[in-house]
Design a protein around this motif. Structure first.
Motif, PDB file in Angstrom:
ATOM      1  N   PRO A 125       0.847  -1.209   0.000  1.00  0.00           N
ATOM      2  CA  PRO A 125       0.000   0.000   0.000  1.00  0.00           C
ATOM      3  C   PRO A 125       0.878   1.253   0.000  1.00  0.00           C
ATOM      4  CG  PRO A 125      -0.743  -1.569   1.656  1.00  0.00           C
ATOM      5  CD  PRO A 125       0.564  -2.075   1.151  1.00  0.00           C
ATOM      6  N   PRO A 126       0.341   2.386  -0.434  1.00  0.00           N
ATOM      7  CA  PRO A 126       1.142   3.615  -0.534  1.00  0.00           C
ATOM      8  C   PRO A 126       1.879   3.967   0.751  1.00  0.00           C
ATOM      9  CG  PRO A 126      -0.958   3.903  -1.632  1.00  0.00           C
ATOM     10  CD  PRO A 126      -1.033   2.564  -0.975  1.00  0.00           C
ATOM     11  N   ALA A 127       1.219   3.858   1.899  1.00  0.00           N
ATOM     12  CA  ALA A 127       1.869   4.228   3.161  1.00  0.00           C
ATOM     13  C   ALA A 127       3.057   3.317   3.444  1.00  0.00           C
ATOM     14  CB  ALA A 127       0.861   4.166   4.308  1.00  0.00           C
ATOM     15  N   ARG A 181      10.583   2.606   1.019  1.00  0.00           N
ATOM     16  CA  ARG A 181      11.458   3.497   0.258  1.00  0.00           C
ATOM     17  C   ARG A 181      12.432   4.217   1.184  1.00  0.00           C
ATOM     18  NH1 ARG A 181       7.752   6.219  -1.636  1.00  0.00           N
ATOM     19  NH2 ARG A 181       7.316   4.937  -3.487  1.00  0.00           N
ATOM     20  N   GLN A 182      11.901   4.721   2.317  1.00  0.00           N
ATOM     21  CA  GLN A 182      12.743   5.453   3.266  1.00  0.00           C
ATOM     22  C   GLN A 182      13.815   4.537   3.865  1.00  0.00           C
ATOM     23  OE1 GLN A 182      12.498   8.830   3.914  1.00  0.00           O
ATOM     24  NE2 GLN A 182      14.484   8.463   4.895  1.00  0.00           N
ATOM     25  N   SER A 183      13.436   3.308   4.197  1.00  0.00           N
ATOM     26  CA  SER A 183      14.389   2.353   4.771  1.00  0.00           C
ATOM     27  C   SER A 183      15.501   2.036   3.771  1.00  0.00           C
ATOM     28  CB  SER A 183      13.673   1.075   5.177  1.00  0.00           C
ATOM     29  OG  SER A 183      14.585   0.113   5.645  1.00  0.00           O
ATOM     30  N   TYR A 184      15.126   1.800   2.517  1.00  0.00           N
ATOM     31  CA  TYR A 184      16.120   1.505   1.478  1.00  0.00           C
ATOM     32  C   TYR A 184      17.066   2.697   1.285  1.00  0.00           C
ATOM     33  CZ  TYR A 184      18.046   0.298  -3.115  1.00  0.00           C
ATOM     34  OH  TYR A 184      18.900   0.029  -4.164  1.00  0.00           O
ATOM     35  N   GLU A 185      16.499   3.898   1.234  1.00  0.00           N
ATOM     36  CA  GLU A 185      17.322   5.091   1.047  1.00  0.00           C
ATOM     37  C   GLU A 185      18.289   5.287   2.210  1.00  0.00           C
ATOM     38  OE1 GLU A 185      14.681   8.347   0.523  1.00  0.00           O
ATOM     39  OE2 GLU A 185      14.137   7.817  -1.541  1.00  0.00           O
TER      40      GLU A 185
END
Length: 530
Positions: A430-432, A438-442
């Motif tokens: 889901p988007p959330a 995404r934040q964890s990967y970055e």
């Protein structure tokens, strides 16, 4: 006695003064050169006085001579080039900045046009302030300015990786053994076989004669072609007419055959459809509820197929990771470029779960050793940096890698990232949740990049500092995309230091499967402080 003879020769004009100077050198040491248990030549180093210090010997102020007397029956041009190119490259760390010296090194490894024979002699002479001269059977082959060429060759004897420790010791200091005494007598009393005088000029004359013969042959062919041209034109006209008729006949026959084939294909299709329909009807009538035992057997068979597909995917994923990491690790050896060595290196290996490689085998033995060695080094480094899926069965696996070395900079063949089977495919989050992923990967990739940043020493000395910000594009398969500068730092070396840290960590892990992004834009900033 020798001095008296040389003086008489000088006064009578039979010996140039430069040869008299070279003859006054004394034999510093001698040794036999072996390669794979086979003796190829007897080596002698001549100096103005005995000397054991390599730095003093290599000095441009020291006169010197290398003498090689061939002791094997035949020494082919291919083996000569192979041995000298390898020995020069492993004993000299840097290439000369002088292109003339680079060319001289290349010429030395390639000057034999034919086999060298027993008792052929190669000399390399150097006089302070003069040139390095290479002679084959006392005939000039190469002349290069200064001492660089001489020292490139001498380092193969007394450098960091000589033929053997004993060889180096015997070149730097006279040995007292019976074999050494025999070598000294051979070096000091050696005479060129009469049949081998003017060997090099003979090779050159043969080349020129061959070129001239080839030119004459081409001219004769051109004249014959002119005589045949008119006759060919007449025949061609007849052939064109006949060919036109033949093509028309073939086209008509082909159209008829295609029409018949379509008819038969349609008939076959209709027959197959009819048979399949009839079979389906019979199965529907004969079908009965399956027993519990049969149902369990069918389920087990299906699970086995799924597991096989998953294991195949895990192995293909491991192969893909190793190949792409290898491409990031390989560096084209400078000496391989100097010797114009290129080609495809294909290597089979085995990898264990600890990330260790063994049984590395190049498929093609003819590929240059410098290129094979670089791929071996790179694959060992790459294997330590990739991750192995815990669900992959076994403890070691056979893999293969390849790398194309191209002097023209040809691109490497691309290997697409393997796609998981249906049983391993995951739904997009889901988007959330995607935002969290995404934040964890970055965060992980940003931390890896920043940990690799090195403050340039020159910039620290000059007290250069400031904030550098980049936007780094990471593609879905982890490849590095575009790097964009967001800050306007006036110190270019600081920006480059951060860019180097980004490239050092590429390729990155693939984006999480739950993300729908085709690429990711990662912002990285580092404040260089003194």
């Amino acid at each position: 006695m020798i001095r008296a003879f040389l003086m008489i020769a000088l006064l009578t004009g039979t010996l140039p003064f430069s040869q008299l100077q070279a003859a006054e050198l004394v034999l510093n040491g001698s040794a036999s050169y072996y390669y794979l248990t086979r003796e190829y030549y007897v080596a002698g180093l001549y100096l103005p006085a005995p000397e054991q210090d390599p730095d003093a010997i290599l000095s441009p102020d020291t006169a010197k001579r290398m003498q090689l007397i061939v002791s094997t029956e035949r020494w082919s041009p291919r083996k000569w080039a192979q041995q000298w190119q390898n020995n020069i490259s492993i004993n000299n760390d840097n290439l000369s900045a002088d292109t003339q010296v680079q060319q001289a090194v290349m010429e030395f490894t390639q000057f034999p046009r034919d086999d060298l024979h027993r008792d052929d002699e190669i000399r390399v002479d150097y006089q302070p302030g003069g040139n390095t001269r290479v002679l084959l059977n006392r005939e000039l082959v190469i002349e290069s300015s200064g001492v660089e060429l001489f020292n490139y060759l001498l380092n193969t004897w007394i450098g960091k990786l000589p033929p053997s420790r004993e060889f180096r010791q015997h070149i730097l200091q006279q040995d007292t053994s019976a074999a050494a005494e025999q070598n000294r007598r051979l070096l000091l009393t050696h005479e060129i076989p009469a049949a081998r005088n003017q060997l090099y000029s003979g090779w050159l004359n043969a080349e020129r004669a061959a070129q001239q013969a080839e030119q004459e042959r081409q001219q004769q062919q051109a004249r014959a072609a002119e005589l045949e041209a008119e006759k060919a034109e007449q025949e061609a006209r007849k052939q064109r007419e006949a060919e036109a008729r033949r093509l028309a006949e073939e086209r008509a026959a082909r159209e008829a055959a295609e029409k018949l084939a379509k008819q038969r294909a349609e008939q076959l299709r209709q027959a197959q459809a009819t048979a399949i329909k009839a079979q389906a009807e019979r199965l529907a009538k004969a079908q009965k509820p399956a027993s519990s035992k049969a149902s369990n057997s069918k389920s087990t068979a299906k699970s086995a197929d799924i597991l096989a597909a998953e294991q195949d995917y895990y192995l293909q994923q491991l192969q893909w990771q190793l190949q792409r990491q290898l491409e990031a690790e390989v560096s084209y050896p400078a000496w391989a470029k100097q010797f114009a060595q290129e080609g495809l290196v294909e290597m089979d290996l085995e990898l264990n779960r600890a990330g260790e490689t063994f049984n590395l085998r190049a498929r093609d033995d003819s590929v240059a050793k410098l290129l094979v060695s670089e791929v071996q080094r790179a694959v060992q480094s790459a294997a330590s940096k990739i991750s192995i899926n815990d669900d992959l069965e076994g403890q070691q696996w056979p893999l293969s890698v390849s790398y194309r070395f191209s002097l023209q900079g040809a691109e490497q063949p691309t290997m697409a990232m393997p796609q998981p089977p249906k049983s391993l495919q995951v739904k997009k989050a889901p988007p959330a949740q995607q935002g969290q992923l995404r934040q964890s990967y970055e965060d992980v990739q940003r931390e890896r990049i920043l940990s690799a940043v090195e403050y340039p020493k020159a910039a620290q000395i000059l007290k250069k500092k400031g904030l550098v910000e980049l936007q780094v594009e990471i593609l879905r398969d982890g490849k590095l995309g575009e790097i964009k500068e967001l800050s306007n730092n006036r110190h270019r070396e600081l920006t480059q230091a951060l860019i180097n840290a980004v490239k050092q960590n590429a390729p990155f892990p693939p984006l999480p499967a739950e993300l729908s992004d085709s690429s990711l834009k990662l912002k990285v900033s580092h404040d260089f402080k003194l």
